[in-house]
Design a protein around this motif. Structure first.
Motif, PDB file in Angstrom:
ATOM      1  N   GLY A  62       0.739  -1.133  -0.050  1.00 13.35           N
ATOM      2  CA  GLY A  62      -0.134   0.327  -0.026  1.00 13.35           C
ATOM      3  C   GLY A  62       0.612   1.023   0.036  1.00 13.35           C
ATOM      4  N   GLU A  63       2.174   1.153   0.040  1.00 13.10           N
ATOM      5  CA  GLU A  63       3.217   2.177  -0.002  1.00 13.10           C
ATOM      6  C   GLU A  63       3.270   3.400  -1.439  1.00 13.10           C
ATOM      7  OE1 GLU A  63       6.693   1.355   1.521  1.00 13.10           O
ATOM      8  OE2 GLU A  63       7.132   2.754   2.553  1.00 13.10           O
ATOM      9  N   THR A  64       2.588   2.873  -1.930  1.00 13.49           N
ATOM     10  CA  THR A  64       2.692   3.793  -3.321  1.00 13.49           C
ATOM     11  C   THR A  64       1.162   4.253  -3.269  1.00 13.49           C
ATOM     12  OG1 THR A  64       3.930   2.220  -4.250  1.00 13.49           O
ATOM     13  CG2 THR A  64       2.715   4.209  -6.506  1.00 13.49           C
ATOM     14  N   GLU A  65       0.182   3.919  -3.102  1.00 10.42           N
ATOM     15  CA  GLU A  65      -1.290   4.445  -2.388  1.00 10.42           C
ATOM     16  C   GLU A  65      -0.733   5.624  -1.233  1.00 10.42           C
ATOM     17  OE1 GLU A  65      -0.544   1.211  -3.294  1.00 10.42           O
ATOM     18  OE2 GLU A  65      -1.680   0.751  -5.560  1.00 10.42           O
ATOM     19  N   GLU A  66      -0.246   5.425  -0.760  1.00 11.39           N
ATOM     20  CA  GLU A  66      -0.126   6.066   0.902  1.00 11.39           C
ATOM     21  C   GLU A  66       0.393   7.212   0.089  1.00 11.39           C
ATOM     22  OE1 GLU A  66       0.571   3.017   4.212  1.00 11.39           O
ATOM     23  OE2 GLU A  66       1.525   4.308   3.618  1.00 11.39           O
ATOM     24  N   ILE A  67       1.722   7.195  -0.616  1.00 10.10           N
ATOM     25  CA  ILE A  67       2.891   8.456  -0.906  1.00 10.10           C
ATOM     26  C   ILE A  67       1.921   9.332  -1.398  1.00 10.10           C
ATOM     27  CG2 ILE A  67       4.152   9.710  -2.172  1.00 10.10           C
ATOM     28  CD1 ILE A  67       5.157   7.684   0.365  1.00 10.10           C
ATOM     29  N   ARG A  68       1.288   9.040  -2.703  1.00 11.43           N
ATOM     30  CA  ARG A  68      -0.149   9.723  -3.492  1.00 11.43           C
ATOM     31  C   ARG A  68      -0.800  10.663  -2.719  1.00 11.43           C
ATOM     32  NH1 ARG A  68      -0.175   8.214  -8.920  1.00 11.43           N
ATOM     33  NH2 ARG A  68       0.208   5.664  -9.181  1.00 11.43           N
ATOM     34  N   GLU A  69      -1.733   9.932  -1.524  1.00 16.44           N
ATOM     35  CA  GLU A  69      -2.607  10.837  -0.964  1.00 16.44           C
ATOM     36  C   GLU A  69      -1.683  11.897   0.171  1.00 16.44           C
ATOM     37  OE1 GLU A  69      -4.801   7.968   1.141  1.00 16.44           O
ATOM     38  OE2 GLU A  69      -5.466   6.947  -0.573  1.00 16.44           O
ATOM     39  N   VAL A  70      -0.795  11.011   0.559  1.00 15.43           N
ATOM     40  CA  VAL A  70      -0.233  11.517   1.561  1.00 15.43           C
ATOM     41  C   VAL A  70       0.746  13.453   0.944  1.00 15.43           C
ATOM     42  CG1 VAL A  70       1.647  12.323   3.527  1.00 15.43           C
ATOM     43  CG2 VAL A  70       0.520  10.173   3.403  1.00 15.43           C
ATOM     44  N   PHE A  71       1.154  12.882   0.135  1.00 19.87           N
ATOM     45  CA  PHE A  71       2.139  14.082  -0.609  1.00 19.87           C
ATOM     46  C   PHE A  71       1.072  14.655  -2.172  1.00 19.87           C
ATOM     47  CE2 PHE A  71       4.851  11.582   1.391  1.00 19.87           C
ATOM     48  CZ  PHE A  71       5.868  12.946   2.350  1.00 19.87           C
ATOM     49  N   ASP A  72      -0.001  14.356  -1.844  1.00 17.77           N
ATOM     50  CA  ASP A  72      -1.240  15.121  -3.161  1.00 17.77           C
ATOM     51  C   ASP A  72      -0.787  16.748  -3.185  1.00 17.77           C
ATOM     52  OD1 ASP A  72      -2.967  14.634  -4.985  1.00 17.77           O
ATOM     53  OD2 ASP A  72      -4.378  15.856  -3.374  1.00 17.77           O
TER      54      ASP A  72
END
Ligand code: XMP
Length: 305
Positions: A62-72
């Motif tokens: 799930g790391e890539t999805e998290e990055i996408r959200e956190v650093f949106d």
């Protein structure tokens, strides 16, 4: 570090001064260090900074999805899906240093591509104090130290956190309002799950490591470890259903540490250990055996390779 606010102000001023009007690039791995360095530099210079997240295929669940959200909120963020290229590079490679080397080189190539595209003059890095010390002692090659894209002629490198220890980086992350998921996250090595798979790194072994690590992180949260994860060691005979299988041996590692330079294996309850083995061997088909690593650092390192 005396005062977090003062550190942040000074670091931002240093970044602004170094960069001027130039464009900079940073490798955002999703770990605490690079995330904090990226957030710090983005606060300082906004979209002049291009954060690049390379999905190596060796990331946690799930790391890539998290990055996408956190650093949106970072409009300049680039997400590169490079997993096929990384696995191709690792095909047939078993030597630990060679693996690290190839991953580091591929990282550099991925960066070079983006750096050239955006015409970046500077490289920002999330290097922290223990990285520098361990690299100087050549205990292990850390790909985030010294591995510079040399096809790109950077005017300079900015390492705003070069004198910080990990717990200080977390303080900075909290002060920058980086989401808890990042600021409280366990350290994760640059080469990712590849250093937790002994021998050749294949997509199948990495998937076992990823699924098992997700279980370990969840089950051991209450122990508040410095790092807790699963590693894939090799194969051993087991029995699943009515069949003898030659499945993977998964090691569970959970350690306490201040800065990663030394560490103690955590004492876990028997019930916890049993729950871990039953979930890992029970839900991941290819796993026939689960062991717990009781070794401190030294003599072991935290990671396996
Ligand atoms: P070891 O395995 O050397 O790890 O005891 C000490 C700490 O460093 C992390 N680690 C790395 N971090 N790039 C990183 O950014 C790397 O190549 C690397 N190798 C190990 C490890 O997770 C632990 O926190």
């Amino acid at each position: 570090m005396v005062d977090v606010t003062e550190f942040i102000d000074d670091a931002k001023a240093e970044i602004r001064e170094e960069l001027g009007d130039s464009t900079a690039i940073i490798a955002l791995s999703g770990g605490v260090d690079s995330s904090t360095a990226a957030a710090l530099a983005y606060e300082a210079v906004g979209d002049q900074l291009v954060p690049v997240y390379v999905d190596t295929g060796l990331m946690r669940k799930g790391e890539t999805e998290e990055i996408r959200e956190v650093f949106d909120y970072m409009e300049s963020l680039r997400i590169v899906d490079a997993s096929d290229r990384f696995f191709a590079e690792l095909d047939g490679v078993t030597d630990p240093e060679e693996k690290r080397h190839r991953i580091g080189e591929q990282f550099i190539r991925e960066f070079e591509t983006v750096a050239e595209e955006v015409d970046a003059d500077y490289l920002v890095q999330g290097t922290i104090y223990p990285d520098r010390i361990e690299s100087e002692g050549t205990i292990k090659s850390h790909h985030n130290v010294g591995g510079l894209p040399d096809a790109v002629d950077f005017e300079g490198i900015v390492e705003p956190m070069r004198d910080l220890y990990k717990d200080e980086v977390r303080e900075v992350a909290r002060a920058l309002d980086l989401e808890e998921i990042i600021s409280e996250r366990m350290p994760f090595p640059g080469p990712g799950l590849a250093v937790r798979v002994i021998g050749e790194v294949t997509p199948e072994k990495v998937e076992v490591c990823r699924e098992a690590t997700a279980i370990v992180e969840e089950e051991l949260e209450e122990y508040d470890p410095w790092q807790a994860f699963a590693a894939v060691l090799g194969r051993a005979t087991g029995v699943k259903g009515d069949n003898r299988v030659h499945g993977h041996v998964v090691a569970v590692r959970s350690v306490e540490s201040r800065d990663g330079m030394t560490a103690r294996a955590q004492e876990l309850e028997w019930e916890t250990l049993q729950r871990l083995q039953s979930r890992i061997a029970g839900t991941i088909d290819e796993v026939s055996r689960v062991v717990y690593d009781v070794t401190h650092k030294p003599p072991a390192t935290i990671e396996y390779e």
